[in-house]
Design an enzyme around this catalytic site. Sequence first.
Site, PDB file in Angstrom:
ATOM      1  NE  ARG A 213      -3.677  -2.026   2.627  1.00  8.75           N
ATOM      2  CZ  ARG A 213      -3.769  -2.842   3.662  1.00  8.75           C
ATOM      3  NH1 ARG A 213      -3.027  -2.644   4.740  1.00  8.75           N
ATOM      4  NH2 ARG A 213      -4.609  -3.842   3.653  1.00  8.75           N
ATOM      5  CB  ALA A 278     -21.727  -3.381  -3.120  1.00 10.41           C
ATOM      6  CB  CYS A 338      -3.233 -13.897  -1.063  1.00  9.78           C
ATOM      7  SG  CYS A 338      -5.000 -14.109  -1.248  1.00  9.78           S
TER       8      CYS A 338
HETATM    9  N1  SAH Z   1      -7.201  -5.599  -0.939  1.00  6.32           N
HETATM   10  C1  SAH Z   1      -7.805  -5.881   0.344  1.00  6.32           C
HETATM   11  C2  SAH Z   1      -7.919  -7.367   0.627  1.00  6.32           C
HETATM   12  C3  SAH Z   1      -8.712  -8.136  -0.411  1.00  6.32           C
HETATM   13  S1  SAH Z   1      -9.393  -9.623   0.186  1.00  6.32           S
HETATM   14  C4  SAH Z   1      -7.033  -5.157   1.451  1.00  6.32           C
HETATM   15  O1  SAH Z   1      -5.983  -4.548   1.159  1.00  6.32           O
HETATM   16  O2  SAH Z   1      -7.473  -5.185   2.581  1.00  6.32           O
HETATM   17  C5  SAH Z   1     -10.415 -10.114  -1.127  1.00  6.32           C
HETATM   18  C6  SAH Z   1     -11.726  -9.372  -1.243  1.00  6.32           C
HETATM   19  O3  SAH Z   1     -12.336  -9.797  -2.459  1.00  6.32           O
HETATM   20  C7  SAH Z   1     -12.771  -9.646  -0.169  1.00  6.32           C
HETATM   21  O4  SAH Z   1     -13.119  -8.435   0.466  1.00  6.32           O
HETATM   22  C8  SAH Z   1     -13.974 -10.246  -0.894  1.00  6.32           C
HETATM   23  O5  SAH Z   1     -15.221  -9.770  -0.416  1.00  6.32           O
HETATM   24  C9  SAH Z   1     -13.749  -9.759  -2.304  1.00  6.32           C
HETATM   25  N2  SAH Z   1     -14.342 -10.586  -3.382  1.00  6.32           N
HETATM   26  C10 SAH Z   1     -14.408 -11.926  -3.460  1.00  6.32           C
HETATM   27  N3  SAH Z   1     -14.946 -12.309  -4.630  1.00  6.32           N
HETATM   28  C11 SAH Z   1     -15.231 -11.179  -5.322  1.00  6.32           C
HETATM   29  C12 SAH Z   1     -15.795 -10.910  -6.604  1.00  6.32           C
HETATM   30  N4  SAH Z   1     -16.166 -11.896  -7.419  1.00  6.32           N
HETATM   31  N5  SAH Z   1     -15.910  -9.631  -6.989  1.00  6.32           N
HETATM   32  C13 SAH Z   1     -15.536  -8.618  -6.181  1.00  6.32           C
HETATM   33  N6  SAH Z   1     -14.998  -8.818  -4.959  1.00  6.32           N
HETATM   34  C14 SAH Z   1     -14.843 -10.076  -4.524  1.00  6.32           C
END
Ligand code: SAH
Length: 394
Positions: A213, A278, A338
Amino acid sequence: MSYYKVILKPKKEESLLRFHPWIFSGAIQSIDGKPQEGDVVDVYSSDKRFLATGHYQIGSIAVRVLSFTQIEIDNAFWQERIQAAYTMRLALRLAGTEENNTYRLIHGEGDSLPGLIIDIYAGTAVMQAHSVGMHHARHQIADALRAVLGDTIQNIYYKSDTTLPFKANLDNEAGYLYGGEADDTALENGLKFHVDWQKGQKTGFFVDQRDNRSLLEHYAKGRSVLNMFCYTGGFSFYAMRGGAKLVHSVDSSSKAIYLTKQNVELNFPADPRHEAFAEDAFKYLDKMGDQYNLIVLDPPAFAKHKNVLRNALQGYRKLNAIAFEKIQPGGILFTFSCSQVVSRENFRLAVFSAAAQSGRNVRILHQLTQPADHPVNIYHPEGEYLKGLVLYVE
Ligand code: SAH
């Protein structure tokens, strides 16, 4: 010394002599006594040499090693391991600074405590057990935490309801072991955020993206940023501090979007540069235009097991292909995986295929990984899980 003795088959001690902390069930010749899942066992070679002490498990990993010397797993043991981890975080200036009170204190095998995660958010420690042995030891661990961290923590929240083996049928997998009713605001590199350790994903925040970040903040000035898979908005508030022109945060979870909005508001009240949506990633990416010149793709683990690896790589390829197609010329793409089972090479190959498909000129600027408070035990390379590429797309 444990009452239970696990005796390995001939020659199966080799990985242990190289300090690998797992013993697979197939390596075991016999067991003296009848250990229950979570019991402490001693491990011996076929010629009866002591090798290790660890937690017994039902499953393909049968023992997770706590020590390669014959010691008691008692209060002094937990305190010594936690102290060693804390000393390192202090030395790295991750703990105990004014700018940052969020860090991972215990990273499983990386801190020689397989199956245990502890993240610190200001005055709260969030503890997560991935093994029954750690679950049984949770009160001892909490006592050791208090002994080491002293007044710096007022609460210990135990959150293992989603991480323990379902079949073990355990009780009390979530709740405060100490304190309660804590302020949920924490600080990362001077930026504030709320953490929902009770209902949030993992321990409530993705501590592992801190350094990445910061790097994004460095590149954000004047850019139009898309933070895809934003969860609680970590990359978004860094981009804003870095001087981004606009920041759009997207996640399919409306709870995540709510948290992102709250966290951006906490740092940049009523700042019109930020909007959050969302929506499903593929839907959003398909219909969006070419307004972005800095895109973050930080999806959840596409592969949790080896047998779905091929699909996962396809997923990474598809996702990145859309980003390559739509990012503005001169754009910067931060792309991550990840999934522990996806190797660095495989991930790079998937992103390479996506780039080739777009036909654009792409340069690798940075190859990213997890930060220093998520250390990889050199004898346990499986502990390296976070992979990222920062790419310049002409
Ligand atoms: N970048 C974030 C961590 C990401 S974790 C940070 O820095 O904190 C992965 C995220 O992907 C989760 O919040 C989950 O809700 C979202 N996610 C999972 N499947 C998804 C999809 N098909 N479209 C959009 N978001 C999704």
